[in-house]
Design an enzyme around this catalytic site. Sequence first.
Site, PDB file in Angstrom:
ATOM      1  N   MET A 137       2.364  15.075  42.971  1.00  0.00           N
ATOM      2  CA  MET A 137       3.619  14.770  43.449  1.00  0.00           C
ATOM      3  C   MET A 137       3.884  14.629  44.791  1.00  0.00           C
ATOM      4  O   MET A 137       2.980  15.151  45.591  1.00  0.00           O
ATOM      5  CB  MET A 137       4.625  15.976  43.191  1.00  0.00           C
ATOM      6  CG  MET A 137       4.886  16.521  41.826  1.00  0.00           C
ATOM      7  SD  MET A 137       5.573  18.073  41.644  1.00  0.00           S
ATOM      8  CE  MET A 137       3.982  19.086  41.694  1.00  0.00           C
ATOM      9  N   ILE A 180      -0.774  23.568  41.952  1.00  0.00           N
ATOM     10  CA  ILE A 180      -1.572  23.714  42.961  1.00  0.00           C
ATOM     11  C   ILE A 180      -1.097  23.160  44.209  1.00  0.00           C
ATOM     12  O   ILE A 180      -0.240  22.103  44.371  1.00  0.00           O
ATOM     13  CB  ILE A 180      -2.828  22.611  42.666  1.00  0.00           C
ATOM     14  CG1 ILE A 180      -3.350  23.214  41.459  1.00  0.00           C
ATOM     15  CG2 ILE A 180      -3.735  22.584  43.883  1.00  0.00           C
ATOM     16  CD1 ILE A 180      -4.395  22.255  40.930  1.00  0.00           C
ATOM     17  N   GLY A 227       4.868  18.439  48.389  1.00  0.00           N
ATOM     18  CA  GLY A 227       3.953  17.735  48.062  1.00  0.00           C
ATOM     19  C   GLY A 227       2.837  18.754  47.313  1.00  0.00           C
ATOM     20  O   GLY A 227       2.530  19.625  47.979  1.00  0.00           O
ATOM     21  N   SER A 228       2.460  18.100  46.226  1.00  0.00           N
ATOM     22  CA  SER A 228       1.632  19.212  45.432  1.00  0.00           C
ATOM     23  C   SER A 228       0.818  18.575  44.158  1.00  0.00           C
ATOM     24  O   SER A 228       1.101  17.292  43.909  1.00  0.00           O
ATOM     25  CB  SER A 228       2.258  20.356  45.117  1.00  0.00           C
ATOM     26  OG  SER A 228       3.606  19.975  44.774  1.00  0.00           O
ATOM     27  N   ARG A 229       0.332  19.183  43.269  1.00  0.00           N
ATOM     28  CA  ARG A 229      -0.155  18.614  42.009  1.00  0.00           C
ATOM     29  C   ARG A 229      -0.180  19.728  41.025  1.00  0.00           C
ATOM     30  O   ARG A 229      -0.278  21.030  41.327  1.00  0.00           O
ATOM     31  CB  ARG A 229      -1.580  18.299  42.298  1.00  0.00           C
ATOM     32  CG  ARG A 229      -2.433  17.820  41.002  1.00  0.00           C
ATOM     33  CD  ARG A 229      -3.920  17.489  41.553  1.00  0.00           C
ATOM     34  NE  ARG A 229      -4.940  18.281  40.613  1.00  0.00           N
ATOM     35  CZ  ARG A 229      -6.152  18.188  40.792  1.00  0.00           C
ATOM     36  NH1 ARG A 229      -6.635  17.543  42.217  1.00  0.00           N
ATOM     37  NH2 ARG A 229      -7.011  18.590  40.075  1.00  0.00           N
TER      38      ARG A 229
END
Length: 218
Positions: free
Chosen positions: A97, A155, A185-187
């Site tokens: 993301m 994450i 912002g991440s995953r």
Amino acid sequence: MFHKEGYKIMIVTAILLIAINVLSYSLINTYWIKFAILIVTILLFLLVLQFFRNPKRATAINKETVVSPVDGKVVVIEEVHEKEYFKDKRLQVSIFMSPINVHVTRHPVGGKVKFSKYHPGKFLVAWHPKSSEENERTTVVVENEVTGEILYRQIAGAMAKRIVNYAKEGDEVVQGSDSGFIKFGSRVDVFMPLGTPLNVELNQKVKGGVTVIGKIQD
């Protein structure tokens, strides 16, 4: 519609930006500088608003399917050894993301929450190979009688400094419903049984609660 995790930040941001404009109009005599500050603060506030948006999604409830838990781009599709819960090989699909994506996390399957754990950690960039093991993260496992146990992991990235996870062990959850939020912002990694037929490919953009990423076959 905005996510509840953003209300406090939006209010604080609005107060700070208003204060900046009040000071600029009091201390600065040059009109174009005051106008420029106004425009910049408006744009900053709009960026904060878009980050915390929470659009309604119509999830097609299906116990055979695994839907994307977040908006973003598929960056990993591979067989890996999942070390924390399954301790065996699983098919991993990772979705990255960017700061402009919707950051609501949704349950990829419906069923019973079997496992939910928070891990403090580092803030490596979300695409770093070790981010799934070393970054701040949460691991959630949801089980139903068709898909079996599906694991997904939020994450944190280099910009994300807080993960919110609503899933609690023993809860009954609905596919596509709100599971949490990751700020800035991440995953998210999803782990499915080996051989699960996939409906996505690398670099494909997906929508949380809508895009089917895999279908479990009996």
